[in-house]
Design a protein around this motif. Structure first.
Motif, PDB file in Angstrom:
ATOM      1  N   SER A 111       0.834  -1.190   0.000  1.00  0.00           N
ATOM      2  CA  SER A 111       0.000   0.000   0.000  1.00  0.00           C
ATOM      3  C   SER A 111       0.865   1.235   0.000  1.00  0.00           C
ATOM      4  CB  SER A 111      -0.899  -0.005   1.245  1.00  0.00           C
ATOM      5  OG  SER A 111      -1.622   1.201   1.348  1.00  0.00           O
ATOM      6  N   SER A 112       0.445   2.230  -0.780  1.00  0.00           N
ATOM      7  CA  SER A 112       1.186   3.487  -0.776  1.00  0.00           C
ATOM      8  C   SER A 112       0.191   4.621  -0.708  1.00  0.00           C
ATOM      9  CB  SER A 112       2.058   3.610  -2.024  1.00  0.00           C
ATOM     10  OG  SER A 112       1.277   3.498  -3.174  1.00  0.00           O
ATOM     11  N   ALA A 113      -0.164   5.000   0.497  1.00  0.00           N
ATOM     12  CA  ALA A 113      -1.131   6.062   0.688  1.00  0.00           C
ATOM     13  C   ALA A 113      -0.550   7.370   0.193  1.00  0.00           C
ATOM     14  CB  ALA A 113      -1.487   6.186   2.173  1.00  0.00           C
ATOM     15  N   PRO A 114      -1.412   8.345  -0.168  1.00  0.00           N
ATOM     16  CA  PRO A 114      -0.915   9.629  -0.624  1.00  0.00           C
ATOM     17  C   PRO A 114       0.002  10.239   0.422  1.00  0.00           C
ATOM     18  CG  PRO A 114      -3.265   9.436  -1.027  1.00  0.00           C
ATOM     19  CD  PRO A 114      -2.858   8.246  -0.210  1.00  0.00           C
ATOM     20  N   ALA A 115       1.002  10.952  -0.044  1.00  0.00           N
ATOM     21  CA  ALA A 115       1.974  11.530   0.861  1.00  0.00           C
ATOM     22  C   ALA A 115       1.292  12.412   1.889  1.00  0.00           C
ATOM     23  CB  ALA A 115       3.001  12.361   0.072  1.00  0.00           C
ATOM     24  N   SER A 116       1.711  12.277   3.156  1.00  0.00           N
ATOM     25  CA  SER A 116       1.089  13.049   4.216  1.00  0.00           C
ATOM     26  C   SER A 116       1.246  14.537   3.983  1.00  0.00           C
ATOM     27  CB  SER A 116       1.692  12.659   5.567  1.00  0.00           C
ATOM     28  OG  SER A 116       3.086  12.898   5.581  1.00  0.00           O
ATOM     29  N   SER A 119       0.993  16.109   1.272  1.00  0.00           N
ATOM     30  CA  SER A 119       0.004  16.620   0.335  1.00  0.00           C
ATOM     31  C   SER A 119      -1.329  16.828   0.991  1.00  0.00           C
ATOM     32  CB  SER A 119      -0.141  15.651  -0.845  1.00  0.00           C
ATOM     33  OG  SER A 119      -0.684  14.438  -0.407  1.00  0.00           O
ATOM     34  N   SER A 120      -1.612  16.105   2.089  1.00  0.00           N
ATOM     35  CA  SER A 120      -2.903  16.227   2.730  1.00  0.00           C
ATOM     36  C   SER A 120      -2.867  17.183   3.911  1.00  0.00           C
ATOM     37  CB  SER A 120      -3.375  14.854   3.218  1.00  0.00           C
ATOM     38  OG  SER A 120      -2.445  14.308   4.128  1.00  0.00           O
ATOM     39  N   THR A 121      -1.666  17.528   4.400  1.00  0.00           N
ATOM     40  CA  THR A 121      -1.574  18.363   5.588  1.00  0.00           C
ATOM     41  C   THR A 121      -0.971  19.725   5.327  1.00  0.00           C
ATOM     42  OG1 THR A 121       0.585  17.418   6.157  1.00  0.00           O
ATOM     43  CG2 THR A 121      -1.365  16.335   7.071  1.00  0.00           C
ATOM     44  N   THR A 122      -0.422  19.935   4.142  1.00  0.00           N
ATOM     45  CA  THR A 122       0.187  21.219   3.838  1.00  0.00           C
ATOM     46  C   THR A 122      -0.301  21.725   2.500  1.00  0.00           C
ATOM     47  OG1 THR A 122       2.084  20.213   2.745  1.00  0.00           O
ATOM     48  CG2 THR A 122       2.282  20.605   5.099  1.00  0.00           C
ATOM     49  N   GLY A 123      -0.241  23.011   2.327  1.00  0.00           N
ATOM     50  CA  GLY A 123      -0.670  23.599   1.073  1.00  0.00           C
ATOM     51  C   GLY A 123       0.133  24.829   0.778  1.00  0.00           C
ATOM     52  N   LYS A 170      -3.579   8.078  -7.305  1.00  0.00           N
ATOM     53  CA  LYS A 170      -4.153   8.591  -6.062  1.00  0.00           C
ATOM     54  C   LYS A 170      -3.122   9.327  -5.223  1.00  0.00           C
ATOM     55  CE  LYS A 170      -6.822   7.110  -2.006  1.00  0.00           C
ATOM     56  NZ  LYS A 170      -7.417   5.945  -1.295  1.00  0.00           N
ATOM     57  N   ALA A 171      -1.882   8.859  -5.231  1.00  0.00           N
ATOM     58  CA  ALA A 171      -0.826   9.473  -4.421  1.00  0.00           C
ATOM     59  C   ALA A 171      -0.249  10.721  -5.073  1.00  0.00           C
ATOM     60  CB  ALA A 171       0.287   8.456  -4.168  1.00  0.00           C
ATOM     61  N   GLN A 172      -0.009  10.659  -6.383  1.00  0.00           N
ATOM     62  CA  GLN A 172       0.787  11.709  -7.017  1.00  0.00           C
ATOM     63  C   GLN A 172      -0.018  12.913  -7.493  1.00  0.00           C
ATOM     64  OE1 GLN A 172       3.918  10.438  -9.660  1.00  0.00           O
ATOM     65  NE2 GLN A 172       4.259   8.532  -8.536  1.00  0.00           N
ATOM     66  N   ASP A 173      -1.287  12.729  -7.821  1.00  0.00           N
ATOM     67  CA  ASP A 173      -2.083  13.871  -8.266  1.00  0.00           C
ATOM     68  C   ASP A 173      -2.213  14.932  -7.171  1.00  0.00           C
ATOM     69  OD1 ASP A 173      -3.799  15.157 -10.323  1.00  0.00           O
ATOM     70  OD2 ASP A 173      -5.370  14.813  -8.835  1.00  0.00           O
ATOM     71  N   PRO A 174      -2.530  14.562  -5.916  1.00  0.00           N
ATOM     72  CA  PRO A 174      -2.583  15.587  -4.862  1.00  0.00           C
ATOM     73  C   PRO A 174      -1.229  16.252  -4.617  1.00  0.00           C
ATOM     74  CG  PRO A 174      -3.720  13.589  -4.159  1.00  0.00           C
ATOM     75  CD  PRO A 174      -2.972  13.245  -5.411  1.00  0.00           C
ATOM     76  N   GLU A 175      -0.147  15.489  -4.774  1.00  0.00           N
ATOM     77  CA  GLU A 175       1.176  16.069  -4.573  1.00  0.00           C
ATOM     78  C   GLU A 175       1.476  17.133  -5.623  1.00  0.00           C
ATOM     79  OE1 GLU A 175       3.383  12.331  -2.330  1.00  0.00           O
ATOM     80  OE2 GLU A 175       3.755  12.649  -4.471  1.00  0.00           O
ATOM     81  N   ASP A 189      10.428  12.825   1.883  1.00  0.00           N
ATOM     82  CA  ASP A 189      10.559  11.620   2.700  1.00  0.00           C
ATOM     83  C   ASP A 189       9.457  10.621   2.370  1.00  0.00           C
ATOM     84  OD1 ASP A 189      11.943  10.262   4.974  1.00  0.00           O
ATOM     85  OD2 ASP A 189       9.972  10.445   5.906  1.00  0.00           O
ATOM     86  N   ASP A 190       8.226  11.119   2.184  1.00  0.00           N
ATOM     87  CA  ASP A 190       7.109  10.247   1.809  1.00  0.00           C
ATOM     88  C   ASP A 190       7.340   9.601   0.444  1.00  0.00           C
ATOM     89  OD1 ASP A 190       5.710  10.744   4.151  1.00  0.00           O
ATOM     90  OD2 ASP A 190       4.554  12.396   3.302  1.00  0.00           O
ATOM     91  N   VAL A 191       7.877  10.388  -0.496  1.00  0.00           N
ATOM     92  CA  VAL A 191       8.148   9.865  -1.829  1.00  0.00           C
ATOM     93  C   VAL A 191       9.162   8.722  -1.758  1.00  0.00           C
ATOM     94  CG1 VAL A 191       9.244  10.399  -4.056  1.00  0.00           C
ATOM     95  CG2 VAL A 191       7.538  11.963  -3.100  1.00  0.00           C
ATOM     96  N   VAL A 192      10.225   8.928  -0.996  1.00  0.00           N
ATOM     97  CA  VAL A 192      11.242   7.881  -0.855  1.00  0.00           C
ATOM     98  C   VAL A 192      10.626   6.605  -0.280  1.00  0.00           C
ATOM     99  CG1 VAL A 192      13.342   7.204   0.364  1.00  0.00           C
ATOM    100  CG2 VAL A 192      13.183   9.478  -0.664  1.00  0.00           C
ATOM    101  N   THR A 193       9.840   6.749   0.788  1.00  0.00           N
ATOM    102  CA  THR A 193       9.249   5.582   1.449  1.00  0.00           C
ATOM    103  C   THR A 193       8.268   4.850   0.533  1.00  0.00           C
ATOM    104  OG1 THR A 193       9.458   6.620   3.631  1.00  0.00           O
ATOM    105  CG2 THR A 193       7.884   4.815   3.419  1.00  0.00           C
ATOM    106  N   ALA A 194       7.315   5.602  -0.049  1.00  0.00           N
ATOM    107  CA  ALA A 194       6.268   4.980  -0.857  1.00  0.00           C
ATOM    108  C   ALA A 194       6.816   4.381  -2.144  1.00  0.00           C
ATOM    109  CB  ALA A 194       5.181   6.012  -1.180  1.00  0.00           C
ATOM    110  N   GLN A 195       7.672   5.121  -2.830  1.00  0.00           N
ATOM    111  CA  GLN A 195       8.117   4.650  -4.136  1.00  0.00           C
ATOM    112  C   GLN A 195       9.177   3.556  -4.018  1.00  0.00           C
ATOM    113  OE1 GLN A 195       8.405   7.310  -7.423  1.00  0.00           O
ATOM    114  NE2 GLN A 195       6.981   8.787  -6.556  1.00  0.00           N
ATOM    115  N   THR A 196       9.939   3.551  -2.941  1.00  0.00           N
ATOM    116  CA  THR A 196      10.857   2.433  -2.723  1.00  0.00           C
ATOM    117  C   THR A 196      10.073   1.141  -2.518  1.00  0.00           C
ATOM    118  OG1 THR A 196      12.575   3.858  -1.763  1.00  0.00           O
ATOM    119  CG2 THR A 196      12.688   1.525  -1.235  1.00  0.00           C
ATOM    120  N   ALA A 197       8.966   1.220  -1.771  1.00  0.00           N
ATOM    121  CA  ALA A 197       8.112   0.049  -1.570  1.00  0.00           C
ATOM    122  C   ALA A 197       7.491  -0.400  -2.888  1.00  0.00           C
ATOM    123  CB  ALA A 197       7.019   0.359  -0.545  1.00  0.00           C
TER     124      ALA A 197
END
Length: 211
Positions: free
Chosen positions: A36-41, A43-47, A98-103, A191-199
């Motif tokens: 699972s690779s949820a959208p980067a945090s 992208s949902s907590t900062t703008g 789902k992950a990259q569009d919000p980013e 950091d989220d990109v590294v974690t999600a995309q490495t997985a």
């Protein structure tokens, strides 16, 4: 260099095609326990609101580079719904979208708040990175055209092979941002990109029969 690189890539695709086709056929109807690779945090907590926060040239470079990088990943993922034969490949593509569009939206907001140029959608199609002048992991126009011609297990194999390279490029870019960036939300996204995309790289290599 471009000819050599293209031949090497095509040879690699041929080499993995047989194994990948068998692997993908075996799991094509099973979504299983894919990573699972949820959208980067970030992208949902900062703008774009933190306009007063300190940022540096690396933060700008990260956002301006990662936006078109993500846009190309979305273009590749968007082909999977109609062309992929494996349910796992389709699921992976949907998670990438789902992950990259919000980013993309988040990074565009940062650049706007900083008074920097926001890359337009489709402004950077493919890039020839064989000579080191292009962005890490980006596919060129010929790569994208070849992917659009594929379907079934051939598409699955080419999509996964290309996306592994694409993800590795994103991880490299994000690593630079983590090391040299100053803007907190940007380094958090990196950091989220590294974690999600490495997985996801590990997941795709498994689907290609490389694990």
């Amino acid at each position: 260099m471009r000819t050599t690189r293209t031949l090497i890539r095509r040879a690699a695709l041929v080499a993995v095609a047989a194994t990948a086709a068998l692997t993908l056929a075996a799991c094509g109807g099973d979504n299983g326990d894919s990573a699972s690779s949820a959208p980067a945090s970030a992208s949902s907590t900062t703008g774009a609101g933190s306009t007063a926060a300190a940022h540096n040239a690396q933060d700008v470079t990260f956002a301006q580079g990662m936006i078109p990088h993500h846009q190309q990943a979305l273009a590749m993922a968007g082909l999977a719904a109609d062309r992929a034969s494996s349910a796992r490949v389709k699921d992976l593509a949907a998670r990438i979208e789902k992950a990259q569009d919000p980013e993309i939206r988040t990074m565009s907001g940062w650049l706007t708040s900083w008074g920097e140029d926001v890359p337009a959608s489709g402004s950077m199609p493919g890039m020839d990175h064989s000579d080191g002048s292009g962005m890490a992991g980006m596919m060129d126009d010929k790569d994208m055209a070849e992917l659009k011609k594929m379907s079934g297990t051939d598409f699955d194999t080419m999509f996964l092979t290309m996306m592994v390279e694409h993800h590795k490029g994103a991880v490299t870019m994000a690593g630079t941002e983590k090391d040299k960036g100053e803007y907190g939300p940007a380094t958090a996204m990196a950091d989220d990109v590294v974690t999600a995309q490495t997985a996801e790289i590990a997941e795709m290599n498994k689907l290609l029969g490389k694990s």
